[in-house]
Design a protein around this motif. Structure first.
Motif: not given
Lengths: 290, 402
Positions: B60-68, B315-331
């Motif tokens: 679910f974390i993986d899926d959320g990350f890729r979705l973002r 919640i796990y999918a959300v945490q993965g999703f937000d990890a990608a969102a955070l990375l995107n802001i930095g990059l």
């Protein structure tokens, strides 16, 4: 602790011990009579629980799950004995450990493919799902009491078969001296097969009857395997009566340890095992070296 | 024989050093300018449990990350993304090797992982030693954003402290005076119960007894009898997975749920409700997410996640999703140039994300500042009752960055 609470804790201890006995009895049979260390015993316990979940969900009847689950486990036991286990008799323990560890991995993977990783609940039969009020605020599920009675019945049956029947006589003779039994013209190979299958069926039966109170989840057999070995070593390898005593001792130690010595409750049963082995190195009723 | 001796003496050593020289040239010659590097795909190491007990969480974390990332046109900060997946199997023993391989051999630009706290702490150590950018999308060990905090380490999930601290005040405010706590005797249990006890006693409550049993044992009967004997006003508990299901069912079967209300950390009833059934009805827990959050970000997220994977987001999918969102802001702040690490980290630390869980920002230790919700199990869902505490900020004890 007042008397009623003490009584309830005693009941908890006995009930836990009974469950341990049911699972460990199969292990002590296989270990004691065939001389095979079966690390996959816990995996078959888990398999039984999943069979209970699967069959009970499909048929809506828990009793069918008990009968069919045990039958399936017995057949699986026969097949495994025929293909793998019989090659292990007399081999060193390393080969046995390797093979049965491999079985754990295979069973786990099959479980993964069939049932996934989720936690599942099993509903006990309706006529056993009530509970009895014990104290003002504590009630006791009827199903747990039923398990006590059921385990006693199974224990009695095992004793009867071993002490009163011809098969039991052959099993005892074989455990005592395998070569001599064979020389006397008894077909010991088929006895082996049925003993192993019975051991597997008992492990699965434990998993099946415990499924409604323990819930069904991956890895549930791991801790049960360790406890079963403790029971078997404590009681004496190959002794069913010893397993019963060992299981009850562990039930008592664990339950009252958690109440009186919560900070060390995790090690108490191992401490008990160490003390008993100092006193009787072969286990309480054991005759053979460990 | 003499002919041979007159041959030019090419010793083995000379041959080898020549070969090494050529190899060095081959490796070192493409002096890449940063401008070119930006066009190369960003290498993201996903170190998650793809098998074992936590496999579903990892997926679910993986899926959320890729979705973002998909929602971002398959890019982060304008760069294409390349994944290196590692299955950590939730085994702390293999964690250091796995992480070193991602950083050393696979040369990833950032690592995202993991679920298990023991594995995550090993990853934190390697990330600190090698200055690798690490985003933790689940593991809640307080230490990761406490004594072990570092500028290159972020967390998009929670600290154990954070999820249960608000419950102390909630229960005290409900008029509860005496509480028995129960959990497994291990770090996560101690941290969750500890944070609860900290705020509950500060608000005038009393912990009557702190019951524990060895992890991951599930024989609760003796302790449940003990609770019945102690007769507290309420019980606060933390278990997860199979243990959570069994504890909640045993508690209800003993009839205790009728007289002594059960409270818990959110994981007591998260992902376990189907198996817990009616036994879980009425249990109140705190977590940074609930099943019926109606903020637009969550509604959109759940819809998109369902469309992509066919599963209901959690919640796990959300945490993965937000990890990608955070990375995107930095990059995005550094236009994809990961060498501008300081500016990238500064942008991530200052990030304000409209997360499906609600507003999400980060404290100086890079742990989330987020709402913690009070939820009650109703109709097989963790329904939000109220915000237990808004913008909860972990104290980050022992962190030198604060």
């Amino acid at each position: 602790m007042d008397l009623i609470t003490f009584g309830v804790q005693l009941l908890n201890a006995i009930q836990y011990g009974m469950v341990l006995f049911l699972v460990a009895s199969g292990l002590t049979l296989v270990f004691g009579i065939l001389g095979v260390i079966n690390l996959a015993h816990g995996a078959f316990y888990m398999l039984g629980a999943y069979l209970a979940y699967w069959i009970a969900a499909a048929t809506g009847n828990f009793l069918i799950a008990v009968v069919a689950g045990v039958a399936i486990a017995f057949v699986v036991g026969l097949l495994l004995e025929n293909v793998f286990i019989r090659r292990l008799y007399g081999r060193d323990h390393l080969a046995q450990v390797l093979l049965s560890f491999g079985l754990i991995l295979v069973i786990d993977e099959v479980r993964e493919m069939l049932f996934g990783k989720d936690v599942h609940a099993v509903t006990p039969p309706a006529w056993l799902s009530g509970s009895i009020q014990l104290t003002t605020n504590l009630s006791y599920p009827v199903y747990r009491l039923a398990i006590c009675v059921f385990c006693l019945a199974v224990a009695g049956l095992i004793f009867l078969v071993i002490t009163r029947t011809k098969i039991g006589m052959i099993v005892r003779a074989g455990a005592e001296n395998r070569e001599m039994t064979r020389v006397l013209g008894i077909n010991y190979d088929s006895v082996n097969r049925y003993v192993f299958a019975t051991g597997i069926a008992l492990a699965a039966l434990g998993g099946i009857v415990i499924a409604p109170i323990s819930t069904v989840f991956p890895g549930m057999g791991d801790s049960m395997l360790i406890l079963s070995f403790v029971v078997v070593v404590l009681g004496g390898i190959g002794s069913v009566a010893g397993a019963a005593i060992g299981a009850l001792l562990i039930g008592l130690t664990d339950t009252f340890g958690k109440v009186f010595f919560p900070s060390v409750s995790g090690i108490l049963i191992y401490l008990l095992m160490a003390l008993v082995l100092l006193w009787r190195p072969n286990g309480i009723l054991g005759r053979r070296e460990i | 024989m003499s002919e041979f001796r007159r041959l030019p003496p090419i010793s083995r050593r000379a041959l080898l050093s020549g070969a090494a020289g050529v190899a060095t040239l081959a490796v070192a010659s493409p002096f890449r300018a940063p401008a070119i590097a930006q066009h190369a795909p960003l290498r993201v190491g996903l170190m998650l449990p793809y098998t074992g007990t936590f496999a579903k969480l990892g997926k679910f974390i993986d899926d959320g990350f890729r979705l973002r990332i998909e929602q971002n046109g398959g890019k982060l900060g304008g760069r294409e993304v390349e994944f290196v997946q590692v299955d950590d199997e939730s085994k702390p023993a293999a964690a250091t090797d796995n992480m070193n391989r991602l950083v050393g051999r696979d040369k990833v630009d950032v690592v995202v992982g993991t679920v298990h706290s023991g594995v995550a702490m090993a990853m934190v150590k390697v990330a600190r030693d090698t200055n690798t950018l690490l985003i933790i999308p689940n593991a809640g060990a307080n230490d990761a954003t406490g004594p072990a905090c570092a500028p290159n380490i972020f967390r998009t999930s929670f600290s154990n402290w954070q999820t249960t601290y608000p419950m102390g005040k909630v229960m005290a405010a409900a008029g509860i005076k005496n509480v028995v706590t129960i959990t497994w005797k291990y770090t996560a249990g101690a941290e969750m119960i500890g944070a609860f006890a900290e705020s509950f006693t500060a608000n005038g409550g009393k912990i009557v007894e702190d019951l524990t049993l060895p992890f991951p044992e599930v024989e609760f009967q003796a302790l449940i009898t003990r609770i019945a004997q102690l007769k507290p006003d309420a019980v606060f508990s933390f278990f997860a997975g199979g243990g959570a299901v069994k504890f909640v069912k045993d508690y209800a079967e003993a009839g205790l749920n009728k007289t002594i209300p059960l409270y818990g950390a959110g994981f007591l009833t998260d992902g376990t409700l189907e198996a817990q059934g009616a036994a879980a009805d009425g249990i109140k827990t705190t977590l940074h997410y609930a099943d019926n959050l109606l903020n637009p970000a969550n509604v959109a997220f759940l819809k998109a996640f369902k469309a992509k994977t066919g599963n209901d987001g959690d919640i796990y999918a959300v945490q993965g999703f937000d990890a990608a969102a955070l990375l995107n802001i930095g990059l995005t702040a550094v236009k994809g140039d990961t060498h501008a690490r300081d500016r990238m980290v500064a942008a991530m630390a200052a990030a304000k994300i409209d997360s499906p869980r609600g507003p999400l920002s980060f404290n100086k230790a890079h742990n989330p500042i987020q709402n913690i919700y009070l939820r009650e199990v109703k109709n097989g869902r963790n329904e939000m009752l109220s915000i237990a505490q808004a913008d909860v900020d972990d104290p980050a004890r022992g962190c030198k960055m604060t």
